[in-house]
Design a protein around this motif. Structure first.
Motif, short mmCIF file in Angstrom:
data_model
loop_
_atom_site.label_atom_id
_atom_site.label_comp_id
_atom_site.label_asym_id
_atom_site.label_seq_id
_atom_site.Cartn_x
_atom_site.Cartn_y
_atom_site.Cartn_z
N MET A 18 0.70 -1.25 0.13
CA MET A 18 -0.03 -0.07 0.12
C MET A 18 0.93 1.30 -0.01
O MET A 18 0.66 2.18 -0.77
N LEU A 19 2.02 1.34 0.75
CA LEU A 19 2.69 2.47 0.91
C LEU A 19 3.45 2.79 -0.44
O LEU A 19 3.59 3.72 -1.04
N GLU A 20 3.83 1.65 -0.90
CA GLU A 20 4.59 1.75 -2.37
C GLU A 20 3.49 2.31 -3.33
O GLU A 20 3.78 3.05 -4.38
N ALA A 21 2.35 1.97 -3.25
CA ALA A 21 1.44 2.08 -4.31
C ALA A 21 1.22 3.58 -4.16
O ALA A 21 0.59 4.26 -5.15
N CYS A 22 0.89 3.75 -3.06
CA CYS A 22 0.46 5.58 -2.71
C CYS A 22 1.68 6.20 -2.89
O CYS A 22 1.52 7.75 -3.12
N GLY A 23 2.84 5.85 -3.22
CA GLY A 23 4.00 6.70 -3.24
C GLY A 23 4.22 7.48 -2.06
O GLY A 23 5.15 8.68 -2.13
N LEU A 24 4.14 6.98 -0.82
CA LEU A 24 4.27 7.73 0.29
C LEU A 24 5.60 7.36 0.92
O LEU A 24 6.09 6.16 1.03
N PRO A 25 6.50 8.42 1.36
CA PRO A 25 7.64 8.10 2.05
C PRO A 25 7.51 7.41 3.33
O PRO A 25 6.72 7.81 3.90
N TYR A 26 8.49 6.53 3.61
CA TYR A 26 8.50 5.65 4.79
C TYR A 26 9.57 5.20 5.27
O TYR A 26 10.61 5.05 4.33
N THR A 27 9.92 4.80 6.56
CA THR A 27 11.09 4.31 6.96
C THR A 27 10.57 2.87 7.65
O THR A 27 9.49 2.68 7.85
N TYR A 28 11.48 1.86 7.18
CA TYR A 28 11.11 0.46 7.40
C TYR A 28 12.13 0.22 8.79
O TYR A 28 13.12 0.30 8.73
N HIS A 29 11.20 -0.41 9.77
CA HIS A 29 11.87 -1.15 11.15
C HIS A 29 11.51 -2.37 11.18
O HIS A 29 10.34 -2.81 11.60
N SER A 30 12.44 -3.24 11.11
CA SER A 30 12.32 -4.71 11.21
C SER A 30 12.04 -4.91 12.69
O SER A 30 12.66 -4.46 13.66
N VAL A 31 10.89 -5.80 12.68
CA VAL A 31 10.52 -6.42 14.15
C VAL A 31 10.60 -7.92 14.17
O VAL A 31 9.68 -8.51 13.63
N ASN A 32 11.84 -8.26 14.57
CA ASN A 32 11.85 -9.78 14.36
C ASN A 32 11.44 -10.61 15.55
O ASN A 32 11.89 -10.90 16.47
N PHE A 33 10.37 -11.35 15.07
CA PHE A 33 9.48 -11.96 16.13
C PHE A 33 10.15 -13.45 16.42
O PHE A 33 10.06 -14.14 17.33
N PHE A 34 11.27 -13.81 15.58
CA PHE A 34 11.88 -15.10 16.21
C PHE A 34 13.05 -14.74 17.27
O PHE A 34 13.62 -15.45 18.06
N GLU A 35 13.19 -13.45 17.33
CA GLU A 35 13.96 -12.99 18.41
C GLU A 35 13.09 -12.21 19.70
O GLU A 35 13.72 -11.55 20.43
N ASN A 36 11.84 -12.40 19.45
CA ASN A 36 10.83 -11.92 20.44
C ASN A 36 11.01 -10.34 20.52
O ASN A 36 10.67 -9.48 21.55
N GLU A 37 11.24 -9.55 19.40
CA GLU A 37 11.40 -8.11 19.43
C GLU A 37 9.87 -7.62 19.49
O GLU A 37 9.99 -6.30 19.77
N GLN A 38 8.82 -8.34 19.23
CA GLN A 38 7.64 -7.88 19.37
C GLN A 38 7.07 -7.50 21.00
O GLN A 38 6.05 -6.83 21.01
N PHE A 39 7.86 -7.89 21.73
CA PHE A 39 7.67 -7.73 23.05
C PHE A 39 8.40 -6.57 23.74
O PHE A 39 8.23 -6.42 25.02
N VAL A 40 9.14 -6.00 22.90
CA VAL A 40 9.69 -4.94 23.61
C VAL A 40 8.97 -3.74 23.82
O VAL A 40 7.83 -3.28 23.08
N PRO A 41 8.97 -3.10 24.97
CA PRO A 41 8.07 -2.05 25.30
C PRO A 41 7.81 -0.97 24.12
O PRO A 41 6.66 -0.42 24.27
#
Length: 211
Positions: A18-41
């Motif tokens: 969706m972001l690419e289709a809209c041409g919106l600028p964005y930054t990508y921040h990887s959340v690696n759930f194999f390392e439980n980064e989804q639980f970081v506060p």
């Protein structure tokens, strides 16, 4: 600027598409759930269900920062922000929303279960494999019949957020033991989606390789 916190999964790729289709600028921040980064506060502060994707829009509602979690909500937010890929005409808008919910409630969760029991479960569970494989076939049949009544995409002759929600899950058809040739309308739509100028960038894997 939009900060996207995500990982290279079908739900994550809905939003990059969706972001690419809209041409919106964005930054990508990887959340690696194999390392439980989804639980970081810091991530839980923007995604209380500890699931990717989530976004933070520094120029959100009334120009103020806003965070949004859940992929369907993010697609709706971006569509309303940009005025793109969601019709304003009430009947067409309702059609798009229904097919978005079809993906959110069925074509994602059930295919995800098929992925798990076919590919990742530590032991074979025949009942689960049969159940979710049958449901995957049924859902592809629903989509195939729908596409057979349309002129190119899920609602009408141009892509919408419904297509962006469905396509990344269909891109895992091999994981689901689905032969697209058995669903010719889905197969043709899949080709049209893949040929859109922003699809390759939207489906790109931006995450570091797991060691």
């Amino acid at each position: 600027m939009i900060a996207l916190h995500s990982y290279s999964t079908p739900n994550g790729k809905k939003v990059t598409l969706m972001l690419e289709a809209c041409g919106l600028p964005y930054t990508y921040h990887s959340v690696n759930f194999f390392e439980n980064e989804q639980f970081v506060p810091a991530f839980l502060a923007i995604s209380p269900n500890n699931k990717i994707p989530a976004i933070v829009d520094s120029k959100g509602i009334d120009g103020k920062p806003v965070s949004v979690f859940e992929s369907g909500a993010i697609l709706l937010y971006l569509a309303e922000k940009t005025g793109k890929f969601l019709p304003s005409e009430p009947v067409a808008r309702l059609e798009v929303l229904q097919w978005l919910m079809f993906q959110m409630g069925g074509f994602g969760p059930m295919l995800g279960q098929a992925h798990h029991f076919l590919r990742y479960a530590p032991e074979q569970v025949p009942y689960a494999i049969a159940r979710y494989s049958a449901e995957a076939l049924r859902l592809y049949g629903v989509l195939d019949r729908r596409l057979g009544t349309q002129s190119g995409f899920v609602v009408g002759d141009s892509p919408t957020i419904a297509d962006f929600a469905l396509f990344p899950w269909a891109s895992r058809h091999e994981f689901q033991d689905i032969a697209l040739a058995d669903f010719p309308n889905v197969q043709a739509w899949y080709g049209r989606m893949g040929a859109l100028p922003y699809t390759a960038a939207g489906m790109e894997n931006r995450d570091p390789q797991r060691g």
